[in-house]
Structure formats: structure tokens, C-alpha cells
Design an enzyme around this catalytic site. Structure first.
Site, PDB file in Angstrom:
ATOM      1  CG  ASP A  73      -0.308  -0.516   2.488  1.00 16.47           C
ATOM      2  OD1 ASP A  73       0.933  -0.498   2.574  1.00 16.47           O
ATOM      3  OD2 ASP A  73      -1.042  -0.929   3.395  1.00 16.47           O
ATOM      4  CG  ASN A  76      -8.936  -1.466  11.814  1.00 17.53           C
ATOM      5  OD1 ASN A  76      -7.984  -2.134  11.426  1.00 17.53           O
ATOM      6  ND2 ASN A  76      -9.339  -0.364  11.199  1.00 17.53           N
ATOM      7  CG  HIS A 135      -5.890  -2.135   8.751  1.00 12.92           C
ATOM      8  ND1 HIS A 135      -5.992  -0.790   9.047  1.00 12.92           N
ATOM      9  CD2 HIS A 135      -4.589  -2.456   8.975  1.00 12.92           C
ATOM     10  CE1 HIS A 135      -4.806  -0.345   9.412  1.00 12.92           C
ATOM     11  NE2 HIS A 135      -3.939  -1.322   9.382  1.00 12.92           N
ATOM     12  CD  GLU A 170      -8.818   0.973   7.570  1.00  9.31           C
ATOM     13  OE1 GLU A 170      -8.760   0.050   8.412  1.00  9.31           O
ATOM     14  OE2 GLU A 170      -8.195   2.036   7.695  1.00  9.31           O
TER      15      GLU A 170
HETATM   16  C1  F6R Z   1       1.544  -1.497   6.130  1.00 10.53           C
HETATM   17  C2  F6R Z   1       0.202  -2.065   6.211  1.00 10.53           C
HETATM   18  C3  F6R Z   1      -0.608  -2.043   7.457  1.00 10.53           C
HETATM   19  C4  F6R Z   1       0.190  -2.364   8.722  1.00 10.53           C
HETATM   20  C5  F6R Z   1      -0.714  -2.304   9.952  1.00 10.53           C
HETATM   21  C6  F6R Z   1       0.065  -2.541  11.229  1.00 10.53           C
HETATM   22  O1  F6R Z   1       2.072  -1.636   4.817  1.00 10.53           O
HETATM   23  O2  F6R Z   1      -0.272  -2.537   5.228  1.00 10.53           O
HETATM   24  O3  F6R Z   1      -1.670  -2.946   7.326  1.00 10.53           O
HETATM   25  O4  F6R Z   1       0.751  -3.649   8.587  1.00 10.53           O
HETATM   26  O5  F6R Z   1      -1.331  -1.061  10.020  1.00 10.53           O
HETATM   27  O6  F6R Z   1       0.950  -1.484  11.422  1.00 10.53           O
HETATM   28  P1  F6R Z   1       2.099  -1.544  12.522  1.00 10.53           P
HETATM   29  O7  F6R Z   1       3.077  -2.578  12.046  1.00 10.53           O
HETATM   30  O8  F6R Z   1       2.717  -0.168  12.489  1.00 10.53           O
HETATM   31  O9  F6R Z   1       1.454  -1.901  13.800  1.00 10.53           O
END
Ligand code: F6R
Length: 242
Positions: free
Chosen positions: A68, A137, A139, A144
Site C-alpha cells: 500500500d 481493527n 485491517h 479496512e
Molecule cells: C503497512 C500495512 C498495514 C500495517 C498495519 C500494522 O504496509 O499494510 O496494514 O501492517 O497497520 O501497522 P504496525 O506494524 O505499524 O502496527
């Protein structure tokens, strides 16, 4: 099949994640990697850089596709995911930058950029290993929770909870982009193998729900239960309820 690896420390967590990626590159130097940003993989990338410096692993023939990217940040913005990947991994190993791909978020036409990324992924062939973190959440990527999920890469409006979680990297919440471009659930589930990593007590509930709860679009990570080859690596905090 879900294979859960509970590690005893942050160091072991990082070594385990890096070890899985390194073994893949050793057996298949041309591996196609699906990569993630965020705080979860940072230590894994550090360990991979160490292994590269020690001559244990090479990325020379590998290629990568990131999950992403924020929409609207200049490519060289300190928080753009392209810059994150360049700094935290790509510039420190021998990967050919031309073989690294991050969705283009700095564009006047994000919908077109999503279609372009879909075409790029279709032409790339199957991703050998998709690395994932998970949001509080549930995701994965920036898919989401909601009534429905999309398969191909697409533009998403970020949930307020996600923007708040990511505000720690910006000067203020107002600077956090409102939209992002993400691989869809379909793109993620197409990977040959999925490596889902979670660390910290604050991920304990969501990881347990994702792996043992119902399969629902309200917890996008729960869809990973439908994949045939998922390895989950957790640290003691995140693995508390597993
Ligand atoms: C990042 C991504 C997100 C993160 C998620 C957890 O490329 O796709 O889904 O993996 O938000 O983020 P952290 O690792 O910062 O807790």
C-alpha cells in the site's frame, strides 16, 4: 493451513521473520516478495540487512511488490511508504530498485494508479511470500473492516482509528492522509505463502480474533483463515491469547 510460531522475545521475533524470508531467497533467488511497511517489519528488515552484509542472503534477482501507499504525499515525503522501503530495506541491500514496486500514491488520478497496480501485479506472476502486519481493527494492507471487501488493488478512505494510530509518525493528525491505495484482499490471498506478523500486547486481541474468530469482512485479517499456507509469527505480547 495456519502454522503459528510463538517467539520468546523481540529479537527472536525478528530473527524468525527474517529467517523465513532468507530461506525463501536461498532456495529461490528470483523470489517475488510482497512487502509491508509499519512498525512490525522494521526489525525484520534490520535482520535481513544483517544477513545480507554477512553474505547469507542476496536480493539481486528478487523483486518486490508493496501492499500500500498513502495518497497525496510526495514520493520523497519522510512518511511515504516508498521512502520507508528505500530507507529501511532497499537502499541497504543488493535489490535492483527497478524491481521494487510500491503503488503510486502521489498522483492526480489514484483510481488509474490502482488499475495500473492491478495490471502490474497480474503481469508479475504469483507472489511467493506476502509479508503482513495487522491493524488494531483487523485491517491487512489498508483493507479496512466493512460490509464488503474488494479483491483487486483499490483506493480506500482510511478509518479514523487507522489515522490516529499512524499519527505517531507525523507532526499532527491533520497531516495524516485521508486516503490510501492498497492491494485488495484478492491480491493478498493470491500469494503462495503468507507471513503474518504481530507484536505487542495491543495486538493480542485482534490476532486471536483473526485466527480463531469467525471469518468476517468486519475483521479483514480473518479471511486469512481461508488461505492454504499461512505462517503467523507473534511475540509474547501479541501471542498472549493464542
Ligand atoms: C503497512 C500495512 C498495514 C500495517 C498495519 C500494522 O504496509 O499494510 O496494514 O501492517 O497497520 O501497522 P504496525 O506494524 O505499524 O502496527
Amino acid at each position: 493451513m495456519l502454522n503459528i510460531i510463538k517467539t520468546n522475545s523481540e529479537q527472536q521475533f525478528n530473527e524468525t521473520g527474517a529467517g523465513i524470508i532468507a530461506s525463501l531467497l536461498q532456495t529461490n533467488p528470483k523470489a517475488i516478495l510482497g512487502l509491508a511497511t509499519g512498525s512490525t517489519p522494521v526489525g525484520v528488515y534490520e535482520k535481513l540487512i544483517e544477513l545480507y552484509r554477512a553474505g547469507t542472503v542476496s536480493f539481486k534477482q528478487a523483486s518486490s511488490y508493496n501492499l500500500d501507499e498513502y495518497i497525496g504525499l510526495p514520493t520523497d515525503h519522510p512518511e511515504s511508504y516508498r521512502r520507508f522501503m528505500d530507507e529501511k530495506l532497499f537502499n541497504q541491500v543488493d535489490i535492483d530498485l527497478n524491481n521494487t514496486h510500491v503503488p503510486l500514491g502521489n498522483t492526480a488520478d489514484p483510481e488509474q494508479a490502482a488499475r495500473d497496480y492491478a495490471r502490474l501485479l497480474d503481469g508479475a506472476g504469483q507472489i511467493d511470500l506476502q509479508l503482513l502486519g495487522v491493524g488494531h481493527n483487523g485491517h491487512i494492507g489498508f483493507n479496512e473492516p466493512g460490509e464488503e471487501l474488494q479483491g483487486p488493488p483499490h483506493v480506500v478512505k482510511l478509518e479514523e482509528q487507522t489515522r490516529v494510530a499512524n499519527a505517531r509518525f507525523f507532526n499532527s493528525i491533520d497531516e495524516v492522509p485521508t486516503h490510501a491505495l492498497t492491494m485488495g484482499i484478492g491480491s493478498i490471498l493470491k500469494a503462495k505463502q503468507i507471513l503474518l506478523m504481530a507484536k505487542g500486547e495491543d495486538k493480542a486481541d485482534i490476532i486471536a480474533q483473526a485466527l480463531n474468530g469467525p471469518i468476517t469482512t468486519q475483521c479483514p485479517a480473518s479471511l486469512l483463515q481461508t488461505h492454504s499456507n499461512v505462517v503467523v509469527v507473534v511475540d509474547p505480547g501479541a501471542g498472549r491469547h493464542l
